[in-house]
Design an enzyme around this catalytic site. Structure first.
Site, PDB file in Angstrom:
ATOM      1  N   HIS A 233       4.214  15.181  -0.422  1.00  8.73           N
ATOM      2  CA  HIS A 233       5.061  15.033  -1.800  1.00  8.73           C
ATOM      3  C   HIS A 233       4.745  15.861  -3.032  1.00  8.73           C
ATOM      4  O   HIS A 233       3.832  16.433  -2.958  1.00  8.73           O
ATOM      5  CB  HIS A 233       5.196  13.604  -2.430  1.00  8.73           C
TER       6      HIS A 233
HETATM    7  C1  T46 Z   1      -1.110  12.011  -5.038  1.00  4.73           C
HETATM    8  C2  T46 Z   1      -2.002  12.042  -4.022  1.00  4.73           C
HETATM    9  C3  T46 Z   1      -3.354  12.774  -4.198  1.00  4.73           C
HETATM   10  C4  T46 Z   1       0.379   2.648  -6.405  1.00  4.73           C
HETATM   11  O1  T46 Z   1       1.051   1.581  -6.636  1.00  4.73           O
HETATM   12  N1  T46 Z   1      -0.108   3.013  -7.830  1.00  4.73           N
HETATM   13  C5  T46 Z   1      -0.834   4.446  -7.626  1.00  4.73           C
HETATM   14  O2  T46 Z   1      -1.393   4.512  -8.731  1.00  4.73           O
HETATM   15  C6  T46 Z   1      -0.881   5.171  -6.679  1.00  4.73           C
HETATM   16  C7  T46 Z   1      -1.553   6.419  -6.477  1.00  4.73           C
HETATM   17  C8  T46 Z   1      -0.008   4.577  -5.545  1.00  4.73           C
HETATM   18  N2  T46 Z   1       0.456   3.296  -5.467  1.00  4.73           N
HETATM   19  C9  T46 Z   1       1.298   2.778  -4.239  1.00  4.73           C
HETATM   20  C10 T46 Z   1       2.236   3.498  -3.688  1.00  4.73           C
HETATM   21  C11 T46 Z   1       2.435   3.451  -2.228  1.00  4.73           C
HETATM   22  O3  T46 Z   1       2.799   2.207  -2.113  1.00  4.73           O
HETATM   23  O4  T46 Z   1       0.308   3.120  -3.081  1.00  4.73           O
HETATM   24  C12 T46 Z   1       1.015   3.323  -1.947  1.00  4.73           C
HETATM   25  C13 T46 Z   1       0.221   4.644  -1.148  1.00  4.73           C
HETATM   26  O5  T46 Z   1       0.964   5.683  -2.103  1.00  4.73           O
HETATM   27  P1  T46 Z   1       1.098   7.210  -1.604  1.00  4.73           P
HETATM   28  O6  T46 Z   1       1.709   7.017  -0.176  1.00  4.73           O
HETATM   29  O7  T46 Z   1       1.720   7.806  -2.455  1.00  4.73           O
HETATM   30  O8  T46 Z   1      -0.451   7.793  -1.466  1.00  4.73           O
HETATM   31  P2  T46 Z   1      -0.805   9.314  -0.807  1.00  4.73           P
HETATM   32  O9  T46 Z   1      -2.163   9.354  -0.545  1.00  4.73           O
HETATM   33  O10 T46 Z   1       0.221   9.936  -0.216  1.00  4.73           O
HETATM   34  O11 T46 Z   1      -0.544   9.958  -2.460  1.00  4.73           O
HETATM   35  C14 T46 Z   1      -1.542   9.854  -3.528  1.00  4.73           C
HETATM   36  C15 T46 Z   1      -0.983   9.663  -4.859  1.00  4.73           C
HETATM   37  O12 T46 Z   1       0.321   8.605  -4.472  1.00  4.73           O
HETATM   38  C16 T46 Z   1      -0.241  10.839  -5.175  1.00  4.73           C
HETATM   39  O13 T46 Z   1       0.130  10.823  -6.580  1.00  4.73           O
HETATM   40  O14 T46 Z   1      -0.832  13.183  -5.682  1.00  4.73           O
HETATM   41  O15 T46 Z   1      -2.491  10.694  -3.678  1.00  4.73           O
END
Ligand code: T46
Length: 145
Positions: free
Chosen positions: A60
Site C-alpha cells: 500500500h
Molecule cells: C505501513 C507499514 C510499514 C491499526 O488499527 N492501527 C494502526 O496504527 C496500524 C498501523 C494498523 N492497524 C490495523 C489495521 C489492520 O487491520 O492493523 C491491521 C494490520 O495493518 P496493515 O495490514 O496495514 O499492516 P501492514 O504491515 O501491511 O502495514 C503497516 C502500516 O499499516 C502501514 O501504515 O506503512 O506497516
C-alpha cells in the site's frame, strides 16, 4: 516535507535517517526525539514482529502520512515503488531509520527470525489515508510525482 530525492536512498520522498548512538561497555542506547531526530512530529508508534520469512506485508501507499521505520532486531527488506522508480532497501541497523513520505508504495518482506520493525508515524491511524490497490495508486501517484 517537500518532495525531494532521498539521502542514502535513490527515490523521491524517501531517506535514510541516522540516529545518535551511544555505545559503551554497558551496551547501546539510541535516543529519538520527535522533530529533533524525525522530520515530523511523532503522533503514533507501532511495531510489527513474528512475521514468517515467506510472508510479505504492506502492499500500500499513504496519501499524507510520514513515517520512519526502524528494524530493532534482526533484518527485513522493503521494496519501494513510485510510478517511475523502484528500490529495495534492507533494514538491519537499530541506529538507523528509513523515512517514507507520502505516495510511496511499500512492501516489506524477507523478515529474519526475531525481526522487530518499529514505526514512528506523523498521524493517527486512518484507513482513508491508505491506497491499497496498486492500479488506483498508479493513477493518483502519476499526478503527485
Ligand atoms: C505501513 C507499514 C510499514 C491499526 O488499527 N492501527 C494502526 O496504527 C496500524 C498501523 C494498523 N492497524 C490495523 C489495521 C489492520 O487491520 O492493523 C491491521 C494490520 O495493518 P496493515 O495490514 O496495514 O499492516 P501492514 O504491515 O501491511 O502495514 C503497516 C502500516 O499499516 C502501514 O501504515 O506503512 O506497516
Amino acid at each position: 516535507m517537500p518532495l525531494k530525492k532521498g539521502k542514502g536512498t535513490k527515490m523521491y520522498n524517501t531517506a535514510r535517517v541516522k540516529f545518535k548512538h551511544f555505545n559503551d561497555q554497558y551496551g547501546h542506547l539510541v535516543p529519538i526525539e520527535s522533530c529533533v531526530d524525525t522530520p515530523f512530529t511523532v503522533k503514533r508508534v507501532y511495531y510489527i514482529f513474528g512475521v514468517e520469512p515467506t510472508m510479505s506485508r504492506g502492499h500500500h501507499a499513504h496519501r499524507r502520512l510520514h513515517q520512519v521505520l526502524i528494524c530493532l532486531n534482526g533484518s527485513l527488506k522493503i521494496k519501494l515503488k513510485t510510478p517511475d522508480e523502484e528500490e529495495i532497501v534492507e533494514l538491519k541497523n537499530p541506529a538507523e531509520g528509513l523515512y517514507l513520505g507520502p505516495m510511496i508504495w511499500r512492501e516489506m518482506f524477507d523478515f529474519s527470525e526475531g525481526a522487530i520493525l518499529l514505526v514512528l508515524a506523523s498521524d493517527s491511524f486512518n484507513e482513508d489515508d491508505y491506497i491499497r490497490n496498486y492500479d488506483f495508486y498508479l493513477q493518483e501517484a502519476k499526478r503527485f510525482f
